[in-house]
Each structure stands twice: as structure tokens, then as C-alpha cells.
Design a protein around this motif. Structure first.
Motif, PDB file in Angstrom:
ATOM      1  N   THR A 281       0.816  -1.117  -0.030  1.00  0.00           N
ATOM      2  CA  THR A 281      -0.139  -0.021   0.160  1.00  0.00           C
ATOM      3  C   THR A 281       1.031   1.266   0.087  1.00  0.00           C
ATOM      4  O   THR A 281       1.638   1.440   0.790  1.00  0.00           O
ATOM      5  CB  THR A 281      -0.840  -0.008   1.349  1.00  0.00           C
ATOM      6  N   SER A 282       0.361   2.147  -1.021  1.00  0.00           N
ATOM      7  CA  SER A 282       1.393   3.335  -1.018  1.00  0.00           C
ATOM      8  C   SER A 282       1.224   4.071   0.023  1.00  0.00           C
ATOM      9  O   SER A 282       0.260   4.373   0.883  1.00  0.00           O
ATOM     10  CB  SER A 282       0.780   4.214  -2.358  1.00  0.00           C
ATOM     11  N   TYR A 283       2.199   4.988   0.388  1.00  0.00           N
ATOM     12  CA  TYR A 283       2.264   6.205   1.488  1.00  0.00           C
ATOM     13  C   TYR A 283       1.417   7.213   0.860  1.00  0.00           C
ATOM     14  O   TYR A 283       1.044   7.489  -0.426  1.00  0.00           O
ATOM     15  CB  TYR A 283       3.581   6.564   1.359  1.00  0.00           C
ATOM     16  N   SER A 284       0.676   7.881   1.776  1.00  0.00           N
ATOM     17  CA  SER A 284      -0.471   8.910   1.293  1.00  0.00           C
ATOM     18  C   SER A 284       0.056  10.121   0.432  1.00  0.00           C
ATOM     19  O   SER A 284      -0.263  10.426  -0.598  1.00  0.00           O
ATOM     20  CB  SER A 284      -1.144   9.353   2.502  1.00  0.00           C
ATOM     21  N   SER A 285       1.212  10.728   1.275  1.00  0.00           N
ATOM     22  CA  SER A 285       1.586  11.693   0.398  1.00  0.00           C
ATOM     23  C   SER A 285       3.248  11.769   0.257  1.00  0.00           C
ATOM     24  O   SER A 285       4.140  11.699   1.097  1.00  0.00           O
ATOM     25  CB  SER A 285       1.640  13.163   1.450  1.00  0.00           C
ATOM     26  N   ALA A 286       3.416  11.610  -1.139  1.00  0.00           N
ATOM     27  CA  ALA A 286       4.690  11.351  -1.610  1.00  0.00           C
ATOM     28  C   ALA A 286       5.689  12.516  -1.129  1.00  0.00           C
ATOM     29  O   ALA A 286       5.370  13.625  -1.049  1.00  0.00           O
ATOM     30  CB  ALA A 286       4.736  11.282  -2.954  1.00  0.00           C
ATOM     31  N   ARG A 287       6.751  12.081  -0.649  1.00  0.00           N
ATOM     32  CA  ARG A 287       7.926  13.000  -0.003  1.00  0.00           C
ATOM     33  C   ARG A 287       9.242  12.511  -0.032  1.00  0.00           C
ATOM     34  O   ARG A 287       9.267  11.303  -0.260  1.00  0.00           O
ATOM     35  CB  ARG A 287       7.372  13.654   1.352  1.00  0.00           C
ATOM     36  N   TYR A 288      10.068  13.417   0.100  1.00  0.00           N
ATOM     37  CA  TYR A 288      11.586  12.756   0.195  1.00  0.00           C
ATOM     38  C   TYR A 288      12.143  13.643   1.308  1.00  0.00           C
ATOM     39  O   TYR A 288      11.811  14.669   1.960  1.00  0.00           O
ATOM     40  CB  TYR A 288      12.220  13.195  -1.244  1.00  0.00           C
ATOM     41  N   GLY A 289      13.519  12.964   1.612  1.00  0.00           N
ATOM     42  CA  GLY A 289      14.029  13.647   2.894  1.00  0.00           C
ATOM     43  C   GLY A 289      13.237  13.266   4.066  1.00  0.00           C
ATOM     44  O   GLY A 289      13.334  14.337   5.106  1.00  0.00           O
ATOM     45  N   SER A 290      12.625  12.334   4.294  1.00  0.00           N
ATOM     46  CA  SER A 290      12.001  11.853   5.599  1.00  0.00           C
ATOM     47  C   SER A 290      12.683  11.063   6.594  1.00  0.00           C
ATOM     48  O   SER A 290      13.809  10.830   6.277  1.00  0.00           O
ATOM     49  CB  SER A 290      10.785  11.109   5.269  1.00  0.00           C
ATOM     50  N   VAL A 291      12.080  10.843   7.896  1.00  0.00           N
ATOM     51  CA  VAL A 291      12.665   9.909   8.843  1.00  0.00           C
ATOM     52  C   VAL A 291      11.619   8.942   9.048  1.00  0.00           C
ATOM     53  O   VAL A 291      10.448   9.011   8.763  1.00  0.00           O
ATOM     54  CB  VAL A 291      12.935  11.012  10.368  1.00  0.00           C
ATOM     55  N   SER A 292      12.181   7.793   9.394  1.00  0.00           N
ATOM     56  CA  SER A 292      11.450   6.565   9.896  1.00  0.00           C
ATOM     57  C   SER A 292      12.133   5.732  10.915  1.00  0.00           C
ATOM     58  O   SER A 292      13.090   5.885  11.060  1.00  0.00           O
ATOM     59  CB  SER A 292      11.199   5.722   8.427  1.00  0.00           C
ATOM     60  N   ALA A 293      11.198   4.842  11.347  1.00  0.00           N
ATOM     61  CA  ALA A 293      11.518   3.768  12.332  1.00  0.00           C
ATOM     62  C   ALA A 293      10.524   2.510  12.382  1.00  0.00           C
ATOM     63  O   ALA A 293       9.468   2.705  12.106  1.00  0.00           O
ATOM     64  CB  ALA A 293      11.995   4.342  13.554  1.00  0.00           C
ATOM     65  N   GLY A 294      11.004   1.718  12.958  1.00  0.00           N
ATOM     66  CA  GLY A 294       9.980   0.700  13.378  1.00  0.00           C
ATOM     67  C   GLY A 294      10.089  -0.747  12.704  1.00  0.00           C
ATOM     68  O   GLY A 294      11.280  -0.962  12.242  1.00  0.00           O
TER      69      GLY A 294
END
Lengths: 331, 94
Positions: A281-294
């Protein structure tokens, strides 16, 4: 002796609301639709960050959906930032700022033992800072001055690799570097060189079982690190840079990023099972230079750039695998 | 599959739920512009919940294009921004 139910099966139940059992099939009398439940991953809205920014750092390899730190980054007109925030699964809370403003900084470790490394602070830096859950202090410096690197591991067994090693506008992918450095909690030492020179990659995992994927411009490469050397793995389906990757080496999510053509953006998400990437399932709002974890069952994704406007945003989305009702259609 | 465009302010938790994400395949473009899959009562429920306003695809594209002009001008005039981010390009709504 076979029973009637074993041969003919069960009747499909008619229910007024959707049940929560995975695998169940029913007829919903409210919507007049035949439905069934599956276990599926999807993105949901989370708590908004206090400070919008892009190209921040985070403790991706050790953070969780309920304990995750984002720090540094870039925000116009402020410029490079030192602000830090922690996400607890519901909301973001301001935490002590980095000792210096840094964009393109990266990090690793658990939320009470974070290592933040390198970045742009009016020129590329090789500083390293450690966070113990209440304050930042200086750690050992890396040998390379870079920004936008990839990290993995924990404070006493960390890893930094790739990234842009030279300045430029826009940053040139040829300025990426292949050096890998390993951290023991006090000093960085050289590890095995990567197979390619790139910036804009993303990675997670441990010092001896790391995964690194994507890169600028429009790179689909996936690589493994075993503590000694890097090996090529199966490519992403959607090539991209400045993406987010969270999870572990054999089970990870790659989300959003800039691609398939720079400077476009993709909302595509893919799940890695240790051998190949599958589009999810795609991410809702395409963006770049983000952070993530989990993990692949409970992740978090925030900050980042969403041009044209607002260029910087505070939206957070959570990735969860949960019971999901599907409607049977004729198409 | 048909899609429709809406403007709605992202309010954080609860704005898009797991089930809505799976059903409506929401796509955000910034400027509070959202595209969702037309799923009858499911779409209507989300529109009502987030108090979304209908917008045509052409209107949404115009909003994005106008913002792009401003954003590109800012980028052209800011060496600092040029070092940090790519020059924004036109997003063409599908």
C-alpha cells in the motif's frame, strides 16, 4: 466418515457490521456487499510534529513506532536546524536540541542511546553526538566529512556508510562515497567499502546485518553488510533516492522518496522479505528527505519535503499490519 | 477505477485510518489537496468525517501550478535552498 459441513462448507453469515477475524467471509447487510478479512499493511495518520523540516536525522535502526527520535534537518527560512523531537506513538514532544545545527545528519541506536553523525552545518561535518535520553554529548568523530549518509546498529555497535562527501548545488551523485565506518561507542574505524558511491540511500539493521537501498539519482540497488563486506541483493521495483527504509535486514519497508525521475516524487512503498521487494500500500503523501523507524508490522514515517507547497510539513504517518476488510467486486 | 479530488486539512491522528487507507487509496499533494478512490458510502463517510470540499481535477492542478511558480521563484533566489533540495517540478495529477 466425512461430515456434511466438511463437504458442503459453512453458510456465509449475514452481519450488520464488519467482524475482525482474519479469513472470515460475510455478507454485510448495511452496505449490501460480500466481504472478507485479510491481514494487510496500510498507512494511517499519526500525531503532527511540532516543527516541519526535511533531511533530518533519526534513530531508524533502534527506534520504534512508540519511541522514535527526529533531530536536525533543514527548514526555510531558518536554515539548518538543531531541534529534536520524540514520538511516543501518539504525539511529538520537544527534546534537547543537538549541540549544533545540522541538515543531512543521520542516526542510529535506541531512543535512550542515540548516535547522530555527520551532516551539513555550513560545510560538511564529521562530528558525532550521543544522546542518552536526556542530553546530547560529543562522541568520536568519523574520518569522512559527509551528509546524507546511511546508518545502522546501536551505540556500541554502529555503522555509517555512503552519503555525499563534497558540497555542490545541486549535490552531485558523483560526490557520493563508498566508505563504511563502524562505531564501538567511542571511536569509528574503517569497515568494508560499499559496492558503489552514492548519496540519498537509506538503511537499517545491525552492524553485522545491515541493509541499504536506493540512492540518487534514481537508483534501485539493494545491498547487505555482514560486518565485513557488502553484497548485492535484489533491486527495488521503483528506483528512488532520499527514501526511508525501516525494519531489519531480512524484513524491511522502503517508503516514498524522490523518483522515478529526479526531482519528482514517488509514494510507492515496498516490503523486503529477505530475497525480494514487493509493492505494498502506497504512502499517502509522496515526499523525500523523511525520517522513519519501526518494523514491517508497526512503523512510523515523518518530516520531509513535499514541494511545491507547503515545502516542509509536519504530517506523520504510521504503518501497521492489521485486519482489513475487503469487498468482493466483479471487476 | 474512478477517483475524485478534495481539499481537507490534515488533522493528524484519525484523519486517515487503516481501513480508509486500504479502501480509498488516499493520495496527498500538499495544499490540502487529496485524491481518493470512489468507493460509494466509504468515500462519503471519509469526506463527511474530515469535512472535505469537492474540487475538480483541473482546479486542483491550477492550485498546484500556481504554488509551483512561487516555489520555483523562491528556489531560484535562494542559494541556501538550492544546496538542500531539488528545484520543484510540476506534478501532473492523474
Amino acid at each position: 466418515m466425512a461430515e456434511y459441513k466438511g463437504i458442503k462448507g459453512f453458510k456465509v453469515q449475514s452481519l450488520g457490521s464488519d467482524p475482525s477475524i482474519v479469513g472470515q467471509v460475510w455478507y454485510n447487510t448495511s452496505s449490501n456487499t460480500l466481504k472478507y478479512n485479510v491481514l494487510a499493511g496500510a498507512w494511517t495518520s499519526g500525531g503532527a510534529a511540532n516543527q516541519a523540516r526535511g533531511d533530518a536525522g533519526s534513530n531508524t535502526s533502534g527506534g520504534t513506532q512508540t519511541s522514535f527520535l527526529g533531530f536536525g534537518g533543514y527548514y526555510n527560512p531558518v536554515g539548518n536546524m538543531s531541534n529534536s523531537e520524540e514520538y511516543d506513538g501518539t504525539s511529538w514532544t520537544a527534546t534537547p536540541a543537538l549541540p549544533a545545527a545540522r541538515a543531512g545528519i543521520r542516526g542510529l541506536g535506541t531512543s535512550t542511546a542515540v548516535v547522530a553523525v555527520d551532516g551539513d552545518g555550513g560545510g560538511y561535518k564529521n562530528d558525532c553526538y550521543e544522546y542518552d535520553g536526556s542530553a546530547w554529548s560529543s562522541g568520536g568523530s568519523t574520518s569522512r566529512y559527509r551528509r546524507g549518509s546511511s546508518c545502522a546498529g546501536i551505540e556500541t555497535a554502529g555503522l555509517v556508510c555512503q552519503g555525499y562527501a563534497l558540497t555542490g548545488a545541486p549535490p552531485s551523485p558523483t560526490a557520493g562515497n563508498a566508505n563504511t565506518e563502524e562505531y564501538d561507542g567511542s571511536a569509528w574505524t574503517a569497515g568494508g567499502d560499499q559496492l558503489s558511491h552514492m548519496g540519498g540511500t537509506a538503511g537499517t539493521g545491525t552492524q553485522t546485518a545491515a541493509i541499504n537501498a536506493g540512492g540518487d539519482p534514481n537508483i534501485a540497488t539493494t545491498q547487505y553488510y555482514d560486518g565485513t563486506s557488502w553484497t548485492e541483493q535484489a533491486d527495488l521495483n521503483t528506483a528512488r533516492g532520499a527514501l526511508a527504509v525501516f525494519g531489519v535486514q531480512t524484513s524491511a519497508i522502503a517508503a516514498s522518496g524522490s523518483g522515478p525521475a529526479i526531482p519528482g516524487m514517488t509514494e510507492a512503498c515496498e516490503e523486503w522479505d529477505g530475497s525480494s521487494w514487493t509493492t505494498v500500500t502506497s504512502y499517502s503523501s509522496a515526499r523525500y528527505g523523511s525520517v522513519s523507524a519501526g518494523t514491517t508490522t508497526a512503523g512510523v514515517f515523518g518530516f520531509g519535503y513535499i514541494p511545491p507547497s507547503p515545502y516542509f510539513n509536519t504530517a506523520t504517518e504510521e504503518w501497521n499490519k492489521a485486519t482489513t476488510a475487503k469487498t468482493v467486486t466483479v471487476s | 477505477m474512478a477517483y475524485s479530488y478534495w481539499t481537507a486539512t490534515e488533522t493528524g491522528r484519525g484523519f486517515i485510518t487503516h481501513q480508509e487507507s486500504a479502501d480509498l487509496k488516499p493520495k496527498g499533494y500538499g495544499l490540502n489537496i487529496w485524491r481518493i478512490r470512489d468507493m460509494g458510502v466509504l468515500s462519503t463517510a471519509w469526506v463527511t468525517k474530515v469535512n472535505a470540499s469537492s474540487i475538480s481535477k483541473e482546479e486542483a492542478q491550477t492550485l498546484l501550478d500556481n504554488a509551483l511558480t512561487t516555489s520555483q521563484s523562491e528556489w531560484d533566489a535562494s542559494p541556501a535552498r538550492q544546496e538542500q533540495v531539488h528545484r520543484p517540478v510540476r506534478r501532473i495529477l492523474e
